[in-house]
Design a protein around this motif. Structure first.
Motif, mmCIF file in Angstrom:
data_model
loop_
_atom_site.group_PDB
_atom_site.id
_atom_site.type_symbol
_atom_site.label_atom_id
_atom_site.label_comp_id
_atom_site.label_asym_id
_atom_site.label_seq_id
_atom_site.Cartn_x
_atom_site.Cartn_y
_atom_site.Cartn_z
ATOM 1 N N THR A 10 -53.943 -47.171 57.364
ATOM 2 C CA THR A 10 -53.189 -46.733 58.519
ATOM 3 C C THR A 10 -53.958 -47.315 59.888
ATOM 4 O OG1 THR A 10 -54.707 -44.672 59.088
ATOM 5 C CG2 THR A 10 -52.977 -44.424 57.230
ATOM 6 N N PRO A 11 -53.237 -47.112 60.877
ATOM 7 C CA PRO A 11 -53.993 -47.347 62.315
ATOM 8 C C PRO A 11 -55.016 -46.330 62.302
ATOM 9 C CG PRO A 11 -51.706 -47.039 62.805
ATOM 10 C CD PRO A 11 -51.801 -46.361 61.473
ATOM 11 N N ILE A 12 -56.174 -46.811 63.036
ATOM 12 C CA ILE A 12 -57.114 -45.644 63.324
ATOM 13 C C ILE A 12 -56.846 -44.808 64.458
ATOM 14 C CG2 ILE A 12 -59.013 -46.753 61.948
ATOM 15 C CD1 ILE A 12 -59.951 -47.850 64.405
ATOM 16 N N PHE A 13 -57.211 -43.578 64.242
ATOM 17 C CA PHE A 13 -56.706 -42.663 65.422
ATOM 18 C C PHE A 13 -57.787 -42.423 66.350
ATOM 19 C CE2 PHE A 13 -54.686 -41.786 61.329
ATOM 20 C CZ PHE A 13 -53.181 -41.703 61.677
ATOM 21 N N TYR A 14 -57.054 -42.443 67.861
ATOM 22 C CA TYR A 14 -58.197 -42.158 68.831
ATOM 23 C C TYR A 14 -58.723 -40.757 68.704
ATOM 24 C CZ TYR A 14 -56.073 -46.064 71.586
ATOM 25 O OH TYR A 14 -55.655 -47.254 71.925
ATOM 26 N N ALA A 15 -60.025 -40.898 68.779
ATOM 27 C CA ALA A 15 -60.739 -39.515 68.645
ATOM 28 C C ALA A 15 -60.955 -38.793 69.840
ATOM 29 C CB ALA A 15 -62.134 -39.843 68.127
ATOM 30 N N SER A 50 -61.139 -43.450 62.457
ATOM 31 C CA SER A 50 -61.043 -43.116 63.771
ATOM 32 C C SER A 50 -61.432 -44.179 64.720
ATOM 33 C CB SER A 50 -61.877 -41.761 63.949
ATOM 34 O OG SER A 50 -63.118 -41.941 63.408
ATOM 35 N N ASP A 51 -60.657 -44.248 65.857
ATOM 36 C CA ASP A 51 -61.021 -45.328 67.046
ATOM 37 C C ASP A 51 -61.748 -44.461 67.948
ATOM 38 O OD1 ASP A 51 -60.711 -47.396 68.737
ATOM 39 O OD2 ASP A 51 -58.592 -47.426 68.724
ATOM 40 N N GLU A 52 -63.029 -44.860 68.209
ATOM 41 C CA GLU A 52 -64.040 -43.797 69.137
ATOM 42 C C GLU A 52 -64.479 -44.516 70.135
ATOM 43 O OE1 GLU A 52 -66.857 -42.309 66.327
ATOM 44 O OE2 GLU A 52 -65.330 -41.983 64.756
ATOM 45 N N LEU A 266 -48.065 -48.837 60.788
ATOM 46 C CA LEU A 266 -48.166 -48.472 62.080
ATOM 47 C C LEU A 266 -46.939 -48.106 62.888
ATOM 48 C CD1 LEU A 266 -47.771 -51.881 64.071
ATOM 49 C CD2 LEU A 266 -48.674 -51.997 61.625
ATOM 50 N N GLY A 267 -47.191 -47.396 64.030
ATOM 51 C CA GLY A 267 -45.999 -46.930 64.901
ATOM 52 C C GLY A 267 -45.436 -47.829 65.646
ATOM 53 N N LYS A 268 -44.482 -47.785 66.051
ATOM 54 C CA LYS A 268 -43.675 -48.778 66.858
ATOM 55 C C LYS A 268 -44.334 -49.179 68.443
ATOM 56 C CE LYS A 268 -40.491 -45.665 69.445
ATOM 57 N NZ LYS A 268 -39.042 -45.718 69.545
ATOM 58 N N ASP A 269 -45.229 -48.217 68.777
ATOM 59 C CA ASP A 269 -45.965 -48.420 69.895
ATOM 60 C C ASP A 269 -47.181 -49.515 69.846
ATOM 61 O OD1 ASP A 269 -47.163 -46.401 68.372
ATOM 62 O OD2 ASP A 269 -48.299 -45.717 70.338
ATOM 63 N N ILE A 270 -47.523 -49.828 68.811
ATOM 64 C CA ILE A 270 -48.551 -50.882 68.725
ATOM 65 C C ILE A 270 -48.388 -52.065 68.049
ATOM 66 C CG2 ILE A 270 -50.163 -49.002 69.187
ATOM 67 C CD1 ILE A 270 -50.752 -48.445 66.239
ATOM 68 N N PHE A 298 -40.701 -43.137 66.024
ATOM 69 C CA PHE A 298 -41.436 -41.969 66.694
ATOM 70 C C PHE A 298 -40.828 -40.657 66.500
ATOM 71 C CE2 PHE A 298 -44.857 -42.688 70.100
ATOM 72 C CZ PHE A 298 -45.509 -43.886 69.337
ATOM 73 N N VAL A 299 -41.635 -39.601 66.583
ATOM 74 C CA VAL A 299 -41.022 -38.357 66.363
ATOM 75 C C VAL A 299 -40.638 -37.538 67.777
ATOM 76 C CG1 VAL A 299 -43.284 -37.227 65.931
ATOM 77 C CG2 VAL A 299 -41.244 -36.010 65.565
ATOM 78 N N ASN A 300 -39.582 -37.167 67.943
ATOM 79 C CA ASN A 300 -39.330 -36.500 69.145
ATOM 80 C C ASN A 300 -39.143 -35.006 68.800
ATOM 81 O OD1 ASN A 300 -39.128 -38.861 70.766
ATOM 82 N ND2 ASN A 300 -36.837 -39.060 69.954
HETATM 83 N N1 MSP Z 1 -56.259 -46.175 68.026
HETATM 84 C C1 MSP Z 1 -55.064 -46.719 67.962
HETATM 85 C C2 MSP Z 1 -54.642 -47.792 66.856
HETATM 86 C C3 MSP Z 1 -55.665 -48.630 66.534
HETATM 87 S S1 MSP Z 1 -55.297 -49.411 65.038
HETATM 88 C C4 MSP Z 1 -56.287 -50.829 64.973
HETATM 89 C C5 MSP Z 1 -53.803 -45.814 68.337
HETATM 90 N N2 MSP Z 1 -54.267 -44.510 68.236
HETATM 91 S S2 MSP Z 1 -53.186 -43.113 68.279
HETATM 92 O O1 MSP Z 1 -54.066 -42.301 67.761
HETATM 93 O O2 MSP Z 1 -52.773 -43.334 69.403
HETATM 94 O O3 MSP Z 1 -52.055 -43.584 67.308
HETATM 95 C C6 MSP Z 1 -52.174 -43.445 66.040
HETATM 96 C C7 MSP Z 1 -50.851 -43.740 65.214
HETATM 97 O O4 MSP Z 1 -50.011 -42.503 65.441
HETATM 98 C C8 MSP Z 1 -50.090 -44.950 65.642
HETATM 99 O O5 MSP Z 1 -49.373 -45.543 64.398
HETATM 100 C C9 MSP Z 1 -49.024 -44.322 66.420
HETATM 101 O O6 MSP Z 1 -47.892 -45.125 66.523
HETATM 102 C C10 MSP Z 1 -48.685 -43.009 65.730
HETATM 103 N N3 MSP Z 1 -48.259 -42.176 66.739
HETATM 104 C C11 MSP Z 1 -48.546 -41.714 67.823
HETATM 105 N N4 MSP Z 1 -47.447 -40.764 68.389
HETATM 106 C C12 MSP Z 1 -46.461 -40.721 67.607
HETATM 107 C C13 MSP Z 1 -45.265 -40.024 67.476
HETATM 108 N N5 MSP Z 1 -44.752 -39.367 68.354
HETATM 109 N N6 MSP Z 1 -44.531 -40.399 66.426
HETATM 110 C C14 MSP Z 1 -44.814 -41.235 65.376
HETATM 111 N N7 MSP Z 1 -45.845 -41.598 65.401
HETATM 112 C C15 MSP Z 1 -46.795 -41.590 66.346
HETATM 113 O O7 MSP Z 1 -52.802 -46.319 68.862
#
Ligand code: MSP
Length: 522
Positions: A10-15, A50-52, A266-270, A298-300
């Motif tokens: 999965t992408p790593i999530f912003y902490a 996590s992306d820290e 990954l989500g469509k924004d990245i 994306f979820v709305n």
């Molecule tokens: N840290 C970066 C990714 C780095 S990967 C090397 C990042 N983090 S994030 O926390 O913003 O998003 C993590 C994932 O959640 C991404 O795939 C992103 O597309 C997804 N989503 C964030 N908001 C979302 C929605 N509202 N709906 C679906 N997925 C969403 O980007």
């Protein structure tokens, strides 16, 4: 059983904040695929993390008067707790602040780019959006603001290292066009090519800045041999996919086994960070490319983007508390088309829950098990041959004619299991889930057609055959549900209590559930 390896990330999530429903979708989609591949015997490694680093984190930490490390530790603890609550079966959780494992990997990748002659020093002058952690151009702004974050970017002028992304534009385009680099859905390939291709087809991809001068609060990975510069967060973050496997550490065993990734979700924004920057970095470092980038929508909420200002943010915790984690997993698996945007409201969730879990699956489980208990004290024997209608559903045999000597014509033309596996291996989890519910409705229809509760009064053996068929079908349902709803699947398997004898006959020693699997919500 296959001997294949399967590496999914999965992408790593912003902490910087708690995970919301959108993030949990990324996690569950990946988890379902990881569990499926494990179930079919692939040697699976499932990574999240996590992306820290970066300004976004430092600023969020300052707001709550914490140092960045203490701040991310708190958020990561919450993140990992939620991940457990969701039943996510990741094999490892990588943190970019992990100096032992992640930093050596990120640095090794940097040096590989340097050795390829792809890093040079220059001056960056332009705009930076902290929300995106990305440099952006004037023409990407709407009313002077970043469209994703609704904030004005910062003007910066600073010394940076640059990466020769421009060198790889044409090659990436060719790899995408030839399908060597698979991106799903295909529309994303076209989007990426539009970013690469200039008016006469040449690559117009520019170089990118991949470092930032060290900050007042230094928070990032120092550039090898130049600690006055910190690695740009995206370069730092993208390298997690290989650092987590030990790339750059003194044990690269896992890296050798599992890289390249089979699926990167990954989500469509990245997409552009993965399809362009990440791929170019791998090409530069002469490392194999991921087999597939699987992009989801994306979820709305109520037709609008989830946002705090609109007050429509839905938290995963709320759904887990009210409906249980498997209900949330069900929704993500079946009610969402992965490649599309979708909408979630509390009303819709309840409606779907009542129709397909409380009534559909839950009701079938209770009805079947109650009949088994009432008429046969739970012990039901039979064989496939006596229940041809069920047999066709699970073994792809096409038959038509009378069933169980009851003179009721039963014609089935499609195979459930074959289609289920085809969809799961194509990552079309919603279609695979539809196939499971197709079997559930066949089983419901089976009860309606054969009325075992009446039949038992006139022909007990025939009724037993029908109930045996229902239990057999339920066991198939549960097995297919393992990746999507692991706890529910386990419960159903325990309740039906199947055992297969030496001569291959299946018998059931079942018990009715004390409570419904899914209570109806009013
Ligand atoms: N840290 C970066 C990714 C780095 S990967 C090397 C990042 N983090 S994030 O926390 O913003 O998003 C993590 C994932 O959640 C991404 O795939 C992103 O597309 C997804 N989503 C964030 N908001 C979302 C929605 N509202 N709906 C679906 N997925 C969403 O980007």
């Amino acid at each position: 059983m296959s001997e294949k390896k399967f590496y999914i990330t999965t992408p790593i999530f912003y902490a910087n904040a708690e995970l919301h429903i959108g993030h949990t979708y990324t996690l569950i989609l990946s988890d379902i695929l990881a569990r499926y591949h494990r179930a079919v015997g692939d040697k699976t490694f499932f990574l999240t993390g996590s992306d820290e680093h970066g300004d976004k984190i430092v600023r969020a930490a300052q707001k709550v008067n914490l140092g960045p490390q203490a701040f991310v530790n708190e958020n990561v603890a919450k993140m990992e707790a939620l991940i457990r609550e969701l039943g996510v079966s990741n094999d490892f959780f990588i943190r970019t602040s992990d100096k032992e494992l992640h930093w050596p990997g990120a640095k090794k990748l940097w040096r590989a780019l340097e050795e390829a002659g792809d890093i040079y020093k220059g001056t960056y002058k332009g705009l930076y959006c902290v929300g995106c952690e990305a440099f952006i151009t004037e023409k990407e702004l709407v009313n002077g603001k970043c469209v994703h974050h609704d904030t004005a970017p910062e003007h910066i002028e600073e010394e940076n290292y640059f990466f020769k992304l421009s060198k790889y534009g044409s090659e990436i385009r060719r790899l995408m066009e030839e399908g060597v680099l698979k991106i799903t859905p295909q529309s994303k390939v076209n989007e990426m090519i539009a970013l690469i291709a200039g008016p006469s087809g040449e690559s117009v991809l520019g170089d990118v800045s991949i470092s930032r001068p060290e900050r007042a609060i230094p928070w990032g990975i120092p550039v090898p041999n130049d600690p006055a510069q910190l690695m740009y967060v995206w370069c730092d973050a993208l390298s997690n996919y290989i650092s987590a496997l030990g790339y750059g550490s003194d044990n690269e065993e896992k890296f050798k086994i599992f890289w390249p990734a089979d699926i990167q979700v990954l989500g469509k924004d990245i997409v552009r960070f993965h399809a362009l920057l990440w791929i170019a970095m791998l090409l530069s470092a002469k490392l194999p490319l991921p087999r597939e980038l699987l992009v989801h929508g994306f979820v709305n909420s109520g037709g609008k983007k989830m946002s705090k200002t609109l007050g429509n943010v839905l938290s995963p915790g709320e759904f887990i508390a009210e409906y249980g984690k498997d209900a949330l997993r069900y929704y993500f698996a079946r009610e969402v088309t992965p490649s599309e945007d979708w909408d979630l409201t509390r009303e819709k969730f309840k409606e779907v829950y009542n129709a397909n879990l409380a009534n559909g699956l839950g009701n079938l489980v209770s009805r079947t098990l109650k009949m088994a208990e009432q008429y046969f004290v739970g012990n039901v024997t039979g064989d496939v041959a006596s229940v041809p209608a069920i047999r066709t559903k699970i073994s792809a045999v096409e038959i038509s004619g009378d069933v169980a000597g009851l003179n009721i014509p039963y014609i089935i033309t499609n195979s459930i299991l074959t289609r289920y596996h085809a969809y799961m291996s194509a990552n079309e989890i919603n279609k695979a889930a539809d196939v499971i519910w197709e079997l559930i409705s066949h089983l419901d229809q089976f009860v309606t057609d054969f009325e075992p509760f009446k039949l038992v009064k006139t022909d007990k053996k025939a009724a037993e055959n029908v109930i045996w068929g229902l239990l057999y079908g339920l066991r198939e349902v549960a097995q297919m549900l393992i990746p999507m709803m692991p706890d529910t699947a386990k419960t159903i398997l325990e309740l039906v209590g199947a055992s297969v004898s030496a001569n291959g006959e299946t018998a059931f020693s079942s018990k009715a559930p004390a409570e419904p699997l899914f209570k109806r919500k009013e």
